[in-house]
Motif scaffolding. Structure first.
Motif, PDB file in Angstrom:
ATOM      1  N   ARG A 147      49.409  48.117  45.232  1.00 64.93           N
ATOM      2  CA  ARG A 147      50.121  49.072  44.389  1.00 64.93           C
ATOM      3  C   ARG A 147      50.429  50.336  45.181  1.00 64.93           C
ATOM      4  O   ARG A 147      49.642  50.749  46.035  1.00 64.93           O
ATOM      5  N   ALA A 410      43.243  50.719  42.237  1.00 67.06           N
ATOM      6  CA  ALA A 410      44.153  49.636  41.852  1.00 67.06           C
ATOM      7  C   ALA A 410      43.527  48.655  40.878  1.00 67.06           C
ATOM      8  O   ALA A 410      44.236  47.821  40.303  1.00 67.06           O
ATOM      9  N   GLU A 411      42.225  48.728  40.677  1.00 70.66           N
ATOM     10  CA  GLU A 411      41.570  47.803  39.757  1.00 70.66           C
ATOM     11  C   GLU A 411      41.969  48.088  38.307  1.00 70.66           C
ATOM     12  O   GLU A 411      42.237  49.234  37.937  1.00 70.66           O
ATOM     13  N   ARG A 412      42.003  47.063  37.530  1.00 72.19           N
ATOM     14  CA  ARG A 412      42.237  47.227  36.096  1.00 72.19           C
ATOM     15  C   ARG A 412      40.958  47.756  35.454  1.00 72.19           C
ATOM     16  O   ARG A 412      39.893  47.156  35.570  1.00 72.19           O
ATOM     17  N   ALA A 413      41.087  48.882  34.780  1.00 68.29           N
ATOM     18  CA  ALA A 413      39.905  49.530  34.207  1.00 68.29           C
ATOM     19  C   ALA A 413      40.202  50.003  32.798  1.00 68.29           C
ATOM     20  O   ALA A 413      41.354  50.232  32.423  1.00 68.29           O
ATOM     21  N   ARG A 414      39.145  50.158  32.021  1.00 68.34           N
ATOM     22  CA  ARG A 414      39.311  50.644  30.659  1.00 68.34           C
ATOM     23  C   ARG A 414      39.718  52.115  30.630  1.00 68.34           C
ATOM     24  O   ARG A 414      40.425  52.553  29.736  1.00 68.34           O
ATOM     25  N   PRO A 416      41.404  54.244  33.185  1.00 72.67           N
ATOM     26  CA  PRO A 416      42.039  54.561  34.475  1.00 72.67           C
ATOM     27  C   PRO A 416      42.235  56.047  34.674  1.00 72.67           C
ATOM     28  O   PRO A 416      42.239  56.531  35.816  1.00 72.67           O
ATOM     29  N   ARG A 419      39.344  57.539  36.470  1.00 69.13           N
ATOM     30  CA  ARG A 419      39.345  57.187  37.896  1.00 69.13           C
ATOM     31  C   ARG A 419      40.309  58.083  38.671  1.00 69.13           C
ATOM     32  O   ARG A 419      39.972  58.568  39.757  1.00 69.13           O
TER      33      ARG A 419
END
Length: 577
Positions: A147, A410-414, A416, A419
């Motif tokens: 990304r 770039a991780e999918r997180a609840r 974001p 982060r």
């Protein structure tokens, strides 16, 4: 009016979307990094590039870089041996390849140096350094994260990390590290089978060649960290992946052999002079430097100056290990959440820990006090490793953390947003101290040399004593500005003196004479004259600021001076001496 406003907003959104589609992410990234670099590093130099240096004023290493930018084109145009110069330590000469003389940067900046001079060329390279590092780190992070946004953040962290900003004060050769992300990028792509063996070997060889011609020290550091990376990757993988690790490592070795063969004349010349010994127990990183900012940082730099003054004896250039708590928190979060599920996470975290341990040197130091011995105490006894400045390995810690931050974002997180907030705090912790004078100095550059007035008074190529001498002054820049129209009996390409320089040759009083408190005693006149005669020196150029220190000696050995172009020119009086 409402219809017109709606049409205007619709057109603006359309144009913005079209621009976003037509301009690739790397262009946005490189533009951002360059703009920030101009603001941070070049904020003063862009207004007066020929008078202000985008560097610090606490040392003379920038003058060495400026000399180098002029030397390589001069030597190649004049048909001289570029690896050895008689312009310094004349008439004997000294090795150029054995010093940090950045030939790749000198050749790239050749047109700028020829048109505007070495100071302008230095400023261009200093401003371009973070931008180039950020751009190549962006390419690496985008390949790992997939990304653009996270990759943009990763490139930003590497471009303006503690190492880059600290070294840019004085050491241009150590700040030009934009090849390091490319080494990692090609290795990652080859491991994934995205490029062929031939392309990988050729690309790696080219990158290694350029890095060697920028800094052999950083290249040696890269070899050490690359070996560690291969060992760690082999340990955490199995089966087919393990064989790929071996394959990439072997192909990298072949690329290195090819690069070494192409660079053989340069490398042999570089090895002709022994390197400067730098024991790890002297140049290791202070552990508190990881979390305590130095004056290089805007946030907390002055507040914690009492603590940071204990790092590297207060040398903010070498105290280059500041990471900040937010960035370390990201690394800890990444390790805790992905250690079991992501192989790349294990490789990066283990490698990060190993690099930091090595960067600490031969002993764990806290606020300048040694606590316990570390592995570098034994490693430093090995060939070449004893010549490494351990703390400079932190450039690889910066790069590893940039990769970790990009992959984590770039991780999918609840959540974001949280982060990105932590990532913003990581960047904020590294905000440089722009209002200071860390990248804003005005090197003395008298008209006598800058305007070429020396040609009216000196014979072409004559050996000239310039005070202050190269070790403590800017005579290296003055020689470069004059297109090497004169030689000097003393030079400063490294802190290691040439082999032919023996005790009692007169160097001790020369160096002391440029920094000593009080005047040079008249009794030294005899030794000074002996040195001048043995080196065929007929003239002395003195900066007026040093006249009080030399006023007791010069009348005994030379006639009345001529004032020209901001300097005092003395002609050696043989009868009086």
């Amino acid at each position: 009016m409402a219809t017109v406003a709606a049409a205007w907003h619709g057109a603006r959104r359309t144009v913005s979307a079209q621009l976003a589609a037509e301009i690739p992410g790397w262009a946005w990234a490189s533009g951002l990094y360059l703009a920030l670099s101009v603001l941070v590093i070049g904020h003063a130099a862009v207004g007066e590039p020929g008078g202000i240096c985008a560097c610090g004023a606490a040392g003379n290493d920038p003058a060495v870089a400026m000399w180098s930018l002029a030397w390589w084109p001069h030597a190649l145009l004049q048909g001289l041996d570029p690896f050895y110069t008689h312009a310094l330590w004349a008439p004997h000469g000294t090795s150029v390849a054995a010093a940090a003389t950045i030939p790749a940067a000198a050749i790239a900046a050749w047109p700028i140096t020829a048109a505007f001079g070495p100071l302008v060329a230095y400023n261009v390279l200093a401003i371009a350094s973070p931008a180039l590092s950020g751009f190549t780190a962006f390419l690496l992070c985008r390949r790992l994260a997939g990304r653009t946004g996270p990759a943009l953040a990763g490139g930003l962290l590497f471009a303006f990390g503690g190492y880059q900003l600290s070294q840019l004060q004085l050491h241009l050769n150590l700040a030009l590290v934009f090849m390091l992300p490319l080494l990692a990028l090609f290795a990652v792509r080859r491991f994934a089978g995205e490029i062929s063996r031939r392309r990988f070997v050729v690309a790696m060889a080219l990158v290694l060649i350029v890095q060697a011609l920028l800094s052999t020290e950083i290249l040696l550091d890269a070899c050490i960290v690359g070996l560690l990376a291969a060992v760690v990757a082999y340990a955490v993988t199995d089966g087919r992946d393990r064989s790929r690790v071996v394959q990439v490592a072997v192909e990298t070795v072949f690329a290195g052999i090819g690069a070494a063969l192409l660079l053989l004349p340069y490398l042999l010349a570089a090895l002709s002079q022994p390197p400067v010994a730098r024991p790890g127990n002297r140049y290791g990183l202070d552990a508190l430097n990881l979390i305590v900012p130095t004056p290089v940082s805007w946030l907390g730099g002055q507040l914690f100056h009492g603590v940071s003054a204990t790092f590297e004896a207060g040398n903010s250039v070498e105290a280059d290990g500041y990471l900040g708590l937010p960035l370390l928190a990201i690394a800890g979060w990444f390790a805790a959440s992905r250690w079991r599920t992501l192989r790349e996470a294990r490789v990066l975290i283990v490698l990060l820990v190993l690099v930091i341990v090595l960067a600490l040197g031969s002993a764990l130091r806290i606020a300048g006090a040694s606590v316990i011995p570390l592995p570098w105490r034994s490693l430093g006894a090995l060939p070449l490793l004893g010549d490494i400045v351990a703390s400079r390995l932190m450039v690889f810690a910066d790069l590893i953390l940039a990769m970790i931050a990009a992959m984590w974002l770039a991780e999918r997180a609840r959540r974001p947003t949280f982060r990105w907030l932590l990532a913003a705090l990581s960047v904020a912790a590294l905000i440089p101290n722009v209002p200071g004078e860390l990248w804003n100095s005005r090197p003395p550059n008298p008209r006598f040399f800058a305007a070429g007035l020396q040609r009216q008074y000196l014979a072409r190529g004559e050996n000239l004593l310039v005070i202050p001498v190269a070790w403590h002054g800017d005579s290296m820049l003055w020689q470069a500005e004059s297109d090497f129209s004169f030689a000097m009996p003393i030079g400063y390409l490294s802190s290691a003196l040439p082999d032919f320089v023996a005790d009692g040759e007169g160097l001790e009083w020369i160096f002391e004479g440029s920094i000593i408190k009080g005047r040079i005693p008249p009794r030294d006149a005899r030794a000074i004259v002996a040195f001048l005669h043995s080196h065929g020196i007929r003239h002395i150029v003195l900066s007026p600021a040093y006249l009080p220190k030399w006023s007791a000696v010069l009348p005994r050995i030379a006639g009345p001076p001529i004032r020209a172009g901001g300097v005092l020119l003395y002609t050696l009086d043989g009868a009086r001496a």
